[in-house]
Design an enzyme around this catalytic site. Sequence first.
Site, short mmCIF file in Angstrom:
data_model
loop_
_atom_site.label_atom_id
_atom_site.label_comp_id
_atom_site.label_asym_id
_atom_site.label_seq_id
_atom_site.Cartn_x
_atom_site.Cartn_y
_atom_site.Cartn_z
N GLY A 128 41.14 31.39 -25.06
CA GLY A 128 41.26 30.34 -26.09
C GLY A 128 42.65 29.71 -26.06
CD GLU B 211 37.49 41.04 -29.95
OE1 GLU B 211 38.07 40.35 -29.09
OE2 GLU B 211 36.58 40.60 -30.68
N GLY C 65 34.85 32.91 -26.92
CA GLY C 65 35.28 33.91 -25.94
C GLY C 65 36.54 34.59 -26.41
CB SER C 66 38.99 36.62 -24.59
OG SER C 66 39.38 35.71 -23.59
CB THR C 67 42.41 35.77 -28.67
OG1 THR C 67 41.51 35.97 -29.77
CG2 THR C 67 43.69 35.15 -29.18
CB CYS D 273 33.78 37.92 -31.81
SG CYS D 273 32.45 36.76 -32.00
CD GLU E 257 33.07 32.97 -32.61
OE1 GLU E 257 33.81 33.99 -32.61
OE2 GLU E 257 31.91 32.97 -32.19
P1 ADP Z 1 35.46 38.03 -22.16
O1 ADP Z 1 36.81 38.65 -21.95
O2 ADP Z 1 34.82 38.45 -23.40
O3 ADP Z 1 34.60 38.00 -20.95
P2 ADP Z 1 36.40 35.40 -21.68
O4 ADP Z 1 37.17 34.60 -22.66
O5 ADP Z 1 37.09 35.88 -20.45
O6 ADP Z 1 35.76 36.54 -22.52
O7 ADP Z 1 35.10 34.61 -21.22
C1 ADP Z 1 34.38 33.74 -22.05
C2 ADP Z 1 33.95 32.54 -21.26
O8 ADP Z 1 35.11 31.82 -20.85
C3 ADP Z 1 33.20 32.88 -19.99
O9 ADP Z 1 32.18 31.92 -19.81
C4 ADP Z 1 34.26 32.74 -18.91
O10 ADP Z 1 33.75 32.42 -17.64
C5 ADP Z 1 35.08 31.58 -19.44
N1 ADP Z 1 36.46 31.49 -18.96
C6 ADP Z 1 37.24 32.48 -18.46
N2 ADP Z 1 38.45 32.00 -18.13
C7 ADP Z 1 38.45 30.66 -18.41
C8 ADP Z 1 39.42 29.60 -18.32
N3 ADP Z 1 40.64 29.80 -17.85
N4 ADP Z 1 39.05 28.37 -18.74
C9 ADP Z 1 37.82 28.15 -19.24
N5 ADP Z 1 36.87 29.09 -19.34
C10 ADP Z 1 37.17 30.34 -18.95
#
Ligand code: ADP
Length: 507
Positions: A267, A415, A262-264, A318, A284
């Site tokens: 992460g 990004e 997912g997003s940095t 990504c 990742e």
């Molecule tokens: P995008 O910005 O590309 O949607 P995110 O990182 O927000 O990417 O989302 C990727 C995944 O992480 C999704 O399944 C989302 O629900 C989950 N997610 C979002 N916030 C949190 C958090 N604080 N802890 C764990 N998972 C999360």
Amino acid sequence: MSVTKKKSRTNPKRENGKSNTIKLKFDTSWSYAPAPESKSAASIKPQYDLFINGEWQKPLSKKYFETFNPATEEKLSEVADAGSADVDKAVKAARNAYDNVWKKMVPKERAKYIFRIARMIQERARELAIIETLDGGKPIRESRDFDVPTAANHFFYYAGWADKLEYAFPNRKAVPLGVAGQIIPWNFPLLMAAWKIAPAIATGNTVVLKTAESTPLTALKLAEIIEESGLPPGVVNIITGAGETGAALVNHPGVDKIAFTGSTDVGKIIQRAIAGTHKKATLELGGKAANIIFDDAPIDQAVEGVINGIYFNQGHVCCAGSRLYVQESIAKEVIRKLKDRMSSLIVGDPMDKNTDIGAINSRSQLETIQKYLKIGREEGAEMYESGCPLPGKGYWCRPTLFTNVAQSNRIAQEEIFGPVLSVLTFRTDDEVIEKANNSPYGLSAGVWTDKGSKIFNMTRRMRAGVIWANTFNKFDPSSPFGGYKESGFGREGGLHGLAAYVTLENV
Ligand code: ADP
């Protein structure tokens, strides 16, 4: 299919007096009759519960949320919003299955289940592809030819390793970690589920997987397949929910490993949350891949690769090649060819087999992309967008290209996650290495040149986890994938992907 050849050429028109926005004439040289995929092969229930302990369970939270088709803005279904009590139930089911069934099972038997899941994905490939396209907005051609077959291949690949771990790690004993909490994004919903689940269960772990909130449906279909496969209850639990559900999974003390894509930003939150605990992690995260074309490259092939690298899957990748570095002597020719090719891409109904670029996954992602288009223009870059018509409803972004971009511009550093390419130029190898590495990210890159020695020289000096040479966006279950710097750590795929789910002990 009717094909009409008409004469046309790219004809830049400046819009509304805005000096740095140029709309290219849509190239209708090849216009195809519509070829929509039928929806009839896919069945989507009006409501989905949580797949916990081999059963469909109503959420203790009693909450559901809706999932939409981003190409039509129509509701497709509603899915359970797992609260922390639901997460707890899923983790306990996974723990019970780990302790009492899965870790004790002979590896050869584990492999049989994983092979069965792979074959069932193949059998239901058409339905999975249709649902992936309806829920996520990506062209059916991609779901059908890339996402679903690659997902099946991951299960096949890791099923093959399940009873051969002593060959994967010679003279070492591979011990599973326990319960893996897995969180996936919305850009490759089924494929990411496969990337995460297959190596985890092949090495004897059990899983709680949380889908992304905007694209839950194919993972729920995978849950149906897993149910039908007879996999022992609790080995794979699939839950739906948003960030709070993900956070509850990350923070649950019963989880031994977090695998996140997912997003940095998220992460970093996860890394902070698990600091000081026993939990292992692979992250990742984002990327800003440099795609580099040298003057000795096969230019037409490179242009096609660049187009595929950034516009494939609406740029919702990504590892998308979002920064293009072209050697100065060929820059004019490459940019002209890119514009020509860009203006022939078809944006529209993702269910149509002729569509090149489907719908943007959500309204909020479209707003993010539009914000960057504005930033790029304000930074002084020149913006070219294709003049292709867009459907009336849904979320759409035309393929877009920026020239006159400076290395420090935000559109070259951040990004965007959309079909937006920033073009920069360079003169020497040293200069382009420095520019390519000048990024907070380090996930992927591409090099286009006729010289093998140059490929090795570049790949050795570039800080990117995956570097493609004379191609782009190629994936195989046997190749590891992952990043450096703010793109995360750990590798998925191949032997590296197995290693992330075990501890190695002396025999
Ligand atoms: P995008 O910005 O590309 O949607 P995110 O990182 O927000 O990417 O989302 C990727 C995944 O992480 C999704 O399944 C989302 O629900 C989950 N997610 C979002 N916030 C949190 C958090 N604080 N802890 C764990 N998972 C999360």
